[in-house]
Design an enzyme around this catalytic site. Structure first.
Site, PDB file in Angstrom:
ATOM      1  N   HIS A 222      20.828 -25.515 -41.861  1.00  0.00           N
ATOM      2  CA  HIS A 222      21.871 -25.885 -40.875  1.00  0.00           C
ATOM      3  C   HIS A 222      22.549 -27.148 -41.419  1.00  0.00           C
ATOM      4  O   HIS A 222      23.086 -27.135 -42.529  1.00  0.00           O
ATOM      5  CB  HIS A 222      21.193 -26.051 -39.514  1.00  0.00           C
ATOM      6  CG  HIS A 222      22.100 -26.200 -38.337  1.00  0.00           C
ATOM      7  ND1 HIS A 222      23.454 -26.038 -38.388  1.00  0.00           N
ATOM      8  CD2 HIS A 222      21.824 -26.507 -37.035  1.00  0.00           C
ATOM      9  CE1 HIS A 222      23.970 -26.231 -37.186  1.00  0.00           C
ATOM     10  NE2 HIS A 222      22.999 -26.529 -36.344  1.00  0.00           N
ATOM     11  N   HIS A 261      27.472 -17.763 -44.271  1.00  0.00           N
ATOM     12  CA  HIS A 261      27.485 -18.163 -42.856  1.00  0.00           C
ATOM     13  C   HIS A 261      27.078 -16.982 -42.015  1.00  0.00           C
ATOM     14  O   HIS A 261      27.430 -15.843 -42.335  1.00  0.00           O
ATOM     15  CB  HIS A 261      28.883 -18.658 -42.433  1.00  0.00           C
ATOM     16  CG  HIS A 261      28.825 -19.494 -41.209  1.00  0.00           C
ATOM     17  ND1 HIS A 261      28.838 -18.952 -39.952  1.00  0.00           N
ATOM     18  CD2 HIS A 261      28.719 -20.827 -41.050  1.00  0.00           C
ATOM     19  CE1 HIS A 261      28.744 -19.922 -39.073  1.00  0.00           C
ATOM     20  NE2 HIS A 261      28.664 -21.077 -39.707  1.00  0.00           N
ATOM     21  N   ASP A 312      29.707 -27.320 -45.045  1.00  0.00           N
ATOM     22  CA  ASP A 312      28.766 -28.233 -45.694  1.00  0.00           C
ATOM     23  C   ASP A 312      29.000 -28.384 -47.185  1.00  0.00           C
ATOM     24  O   ASP A 312      28.490 -29.308 -47.807  1.00  0.00           O
ATOM     25  CB  ASP A 312      27.322 -27.759 -45.455  1.00  0.00           C
ATOM     26  CG  ASP A 312      26.861 -28.090 -44.045  1.00  0.00           C
ATOM     27  OD1 ASP A 312      27.415 -29.027 -43.462  1.00  0.00           O
ATOM     28  OD2 ASP A 312      25.957 -27.418 -43.543  1.00  0.00           O
TER      29      ASP A 312
HETATM   30  N1  ACO Z   1      23.184 -18.576 -51.672  1.00  0.00           N
HETATM   31  C1  ACO Z   1      22.694 -17.444 -52.228  1.00  0.00           C
HETATM   32  N2  ACO Z   1      22.462 -16.321 -51.531  1.00  0.00           N
HETATM   33  C2  ACO Z   1      22.760 -16.339 -50.237  1.00  0.00           C
HETATM   34  C3  ACO Z   1      23.280 -17.463 -49.592  1.00  0.00           C
HETATM   35  C4  ACO Z   1      23.498 -18.604 -50.374  1.00  0.00           C
HETATM   36  N3  ACO Z   1      23.993 -19.711 -49.840  1.00  0.00           N
HETATM   37  N4  ACO Z   1      23.495 -17.190 -48.301  1.00  0.00           N
HETATM   38  C5  ACO Z   1      23.119 -15.924 -48.123  1.00  0.00           C
HETATM   39  N5  ACO Z   1      22.664 -15.417 -49.290  1.00  0.00           N
HETATM   40  C6  ACO Z   1      22.180 -14.069 -49.533  1.00  0.00           C
HETATM   41  C7  ACO Z   1      20.734 -13.918 -49.075  1.00  0.00           C
HETATM   42  O1  ACO Z   1      19.823 -14.242 -50.075  1.00  0.00           O
HETATM   43  C8  ACO Z   1      20.696 -12.488 -48.684  1.00  0.00           C
HETATM   44  O2  ACO Z   1      20.609 -11.717 -49.853  1.00  0.00           O
HETATM   45  P1  ACO Z   1      19.668 -10.417 -49.919  1.00  0.00           P
HETATM   46  O3  ACO Z   1      20.223  -9.503 -48.863  1.00  0.00           O
HETATM   47  O4  ACO Z   1      19.826  -9.944 -51.305  1.00  0.00           O
HETATM   48  O5  ACO Z   1      18.295 -10.904 -49.580  1.00  0.00           O
HETATM   49  C9  ACO Z   1      22.082 -12.237 -48.107  1.00  0.00           C
HETATM   50  O6  ACO Z   1      22.935 -13.186 -48.701  1.00  0.00           O
HETATM   51  C10 ACO Z   1      22.116 -12.382 -46.592  1.00  0.00           C
HETATM   52  O7  ACO Z   1      21.570 -13.645 -46.274  1.00  0.00           O
HETATM   53  P2  ACO Z   1      20.949 -14.012 -44.858  1.00  0.00           P
HETATM   54  O8  ACO Z   1      20.044 -15.179 -44.997  1.00  0.00           O
HETATM   55  O9  ACO Z   1      20.390 -12.769 -44.211  1.00  0.00           O
HETATM   56  O10 ACO Z   1      22.245 -14.394 -44.054  1.00  0.00           O
HETATM   57  P3  ACO Z   1      22.238 -15.239 -42.745  1.00  0.00           P
HETATM   58  O11 ACO Z   1      23.385 -14.822 -41.954  1.00  0.00           O
HETATM   59  O12 ACO Z   1      20.924 -15.229 -42.064  1.00  0.00           O
HETATM   60  O13 ACO Z   1      22.387 -16.707 -43.356  1.00  0.00           O
HETATM   61  C11 ACO Z   1      22.866 -18.901 -43.807  1.00  0.00           C
HETATM   62  C12 ACO Z   1      23.295 -17.631 -43.039  1.00  0.00           C
HETATM   63  C13 ACO Z   1      21.455 -19.339 -43.324  1.00  0.00           C
HETATM   64  C14 ACO Z   1      23.872 -20.002 -43.518  1.00  0.00           C
HETATM   65  C15 ACO Z   1      22.797 -18.586 -45.320  1.00  0.00           C
HETATM   66  O14 ACO Z   1      24.070 -18.134 -45.772  1.00  0.00           O
HETATM   67  C16 ACO Z   1      22.331 -19.776 -46.135  1.00  0.00           C
HETATM   68  O15 ACO Z   1      21.104 -19.975 -46.285  1.00  0.00           O
HETATM   69  N6  ACO Z   1      23.283 -20.606 -46.679  1.00  0.00           N
HETATM   70  C17 ACO Z   1      22.912 -21.791 -47.402  1.00  0.00           C
HETATM   71  C18 ACO Z   1      22.646 -22.927 -46.413  1.00  0.00           C
HETATM   72  C19 ACO Z   1      23.914 -23.450 -45.814  1.00  0.00           C
HETATM   73  O16 ACO Z   1      24.929 -23.619 -46.476  1.00  0.00           O
HETATM   74  N7  ACO Z   1      23.832 -23.749 -44.510  1.00  0.00           N
HETATM   75  C20 ACO Z   1      24.973 -24.295 -43.758  1.00  0.00           C
HETATM   76  C21 ACO Z   1      25.456 -23.307 -42.732  1.00  0.00           C
HETATM   77  S1  ACO Z   1      26.925 -23.881 -41.940  1.00  0.00           S
HETATM   78  C22 ACO Z   1      26.452 -25.135 -40.985  1.00  0.00           C
HETATM   79  O17 ACO Z   1      25.331 -25.269 -40.536  1.00  0.00           O
HETATM   80  C23 ACO Z   1      27.516 -26.125 -40.662  1.00  0.00           C
END
Ligand code: ACO
Length: 376
Positions: A222, A261, A312
């Site tokens: 987050h 996201h 972010d």
């Molecule tokens: N880098 C690499 N791979 C990613 C990323 C990333 N930043 N985000 C998602 N993926 C991939 C996952 O590994 C997954 O791949 P898979 O299906 O092969 O296993 C796929 O994309 C789906 O990911 P989920 O985690 O299921 O997507 P979710 O909707 O739950 O995640 C989240 C959203 C937690 C923000 C995720 O994109 C992430 O971890 N991002 C990095 C952290 C981040 O930037 N957080 C800030 C969010 S915005 C905020 O809070 C203001």
């Protein structure tokens, strides 16, 4: 055992409540606060106007805005015992932990509001006014800077910069931070806002609800992602190294912070705006290297994973050239988001329903009791 229900892990796409505060169109990349597009607010509003909008549901007129500015300036001063408590905290404590502990401690000196109305809005204003002071008090002590003065004439952004940097901010720096505060102010039912509303839904008080929210914001999935994103930019160093380093990380199945996201399927509109500020600040400081490194990272992650930047990714590339240390990025997110958290808590009090989902139990139900002496 009852029939297994379909479990919506992470509550993805679950509509948990009705709200009039914030709308996200994840397909079109739109973000709306109380009817106003974030692009208009970032171009034309100030953070105080946005906070007023979130709390009261409409923009303030000139008199109301002046009065709010006056109150936010006056409410900045912490109770003396709280300032003394912050002075006793370990100088190497994480500022997010200091913020969480201090908000919890501030509650000891303030009325514990558990219903919507004027006194609850006063609590929202008090918290919004105090968070920069808490951060500034702690940061100045750990850096050995002179004690913080209240400076009621300064806007929240200018005050925060003065508190952290011990100098007057330029107009451009103040506006850059003000825009960042506007962009971070609210985002529908994100994890920290949901945490705040869950706590408020038990009829717990405003301060306890905000303390829950700060704990949720801290995590790297987050708000904590902004600190990790700038660490990646620093590890990469120069744009030509971005491709290889990002590809290596992806090959190791590491997440690239600042991308992806839960709701946006296109670029987060806040990221688009902040990227432009990253360029403007970089140009003003004569150092565009963060901007250029992140541009390359964006190209590689988009190409390799089809993921778009979120807010972010860029906040650190605006804050770092101004001189703000990395461990203050997530706390600055909280300085802004407290306006949204409190708006949601007030809305929760107005239409209260205990938030209490259920779990699909997948453990055993028919074990026989084993006396202590017979257990292996
Ligand atoms: N880098 C690499 N791979 C990613 C990323 C990333 N930043 N985000 C998602 N993926 C991939 C996952 O590994 C997954 O791949 P898979 O299906 O092969 O296993 C796929 O994309 C789906 O990911 P989920 O985690 O299921 O997507 P979710 O909707 O739950 O995640 C989240 C959203 C937690 C923000 C995720 O994109 C992430 O971890 N991002 C990095 C952290 C981040 O930037 N957080 C800030 C969010 S915005 C905020 O809070 C203001």
């Amino acid at each position: 055992m009852p029939e297994p229900a379909r479990v919506q892990r992470g509550l993805e796409e679950v509509v948990a409540l009705e709200s009039r505060i914030c709308f996200i169109d994840g397909k079109l990349g739109r973000l709306i606060y109380r009817g106003y597009d974030i692009r208009d607010l970032a171009a034309k509003a100030t953070f105080e106007e946005v906070a007023y909008l979130l709390w009261y549901g409409r923009l303030p007129n000139a008199r109301e805005l002046t009065e709010l500015r006056g109150r936010l300036g006056e409410l900045r001063t912490l109770p003396d015992p709280l300032s003394r408590m912050i002075d006793t905290l370990p100088a190497d404590a994480a500022p997010m932990d200091v913020l969480r502990t201090s908000v919890s401690a501030l509650a000891l000196y303030e009325p514990a509001e558990t219903k919507a109305g004027a006194t609850a809005i006063a609590g929202a204003e008090r918290l919004t006014a105090c968070l920069p002071t808490i951060l500034g008090t702690f940061h100045r002590r750990r850096k050995g800077l002179p004690r913080l003065r209240a400076r009621p004439e300064l806007s929240p952004a200018a005050y925060l910069l003065y508190a952290l940097l011990d100098r007057e901010a330029s107009e451009l720096e103040e506006r850059a931070l003000d825009v960042a505060l506007i962009l971070h102010a609210d985002h529908e039912l994100n994890a920290s806002t949901f945490a705040a509303r869950v706590t408020a839904s038990t009829l717990s008080d405003l301060y306890s609800s905000v303390t829950s929210a700060i704990g949720a914001l801290k995590g790297p999935l987050h708000g904590g992602a902004n600190e990790r994103a700038i660490e990646l930019a620093e590890l990469i160093g120069t744009p030509d190294r971005a491709e290889a380093i990002v590809k290596e990380k992806l090959a190791r199945h590491e997440r690239i912070m600042g991308f992806g996201h839960r709701v946006y399927k296109v670029e987060d509109p806040r990221a688009t705006i902040l990227r432009e500020w990253s360029r403007k600040i970089g140009e003003a400081k004569g150092d565009l290297h963060y901007y250029e490194v992140l541009e390359r990272v964006k190209e590689v992650v988009q190409r390799e994973k089809g993921l778009y930047p979120n807010l972010d990714l860029y906040s650190g590339s605006v804050y770092t050239p101004i001189g703000i240390p990395h461990d203050l990025f997530t706390p600055i997110f909280a300085v802004s988001r407290v306006s949204g958290w409190t708006a949601h808590i007030l809305e929760e009090y107005e239409d209260l329903r205990l938030i209490r989902p259920t779990a699909q139990y997948i453990g055993p139900t028919d074990l026989s009791w084993v006396p202590l002496g017979d257990r292996t």
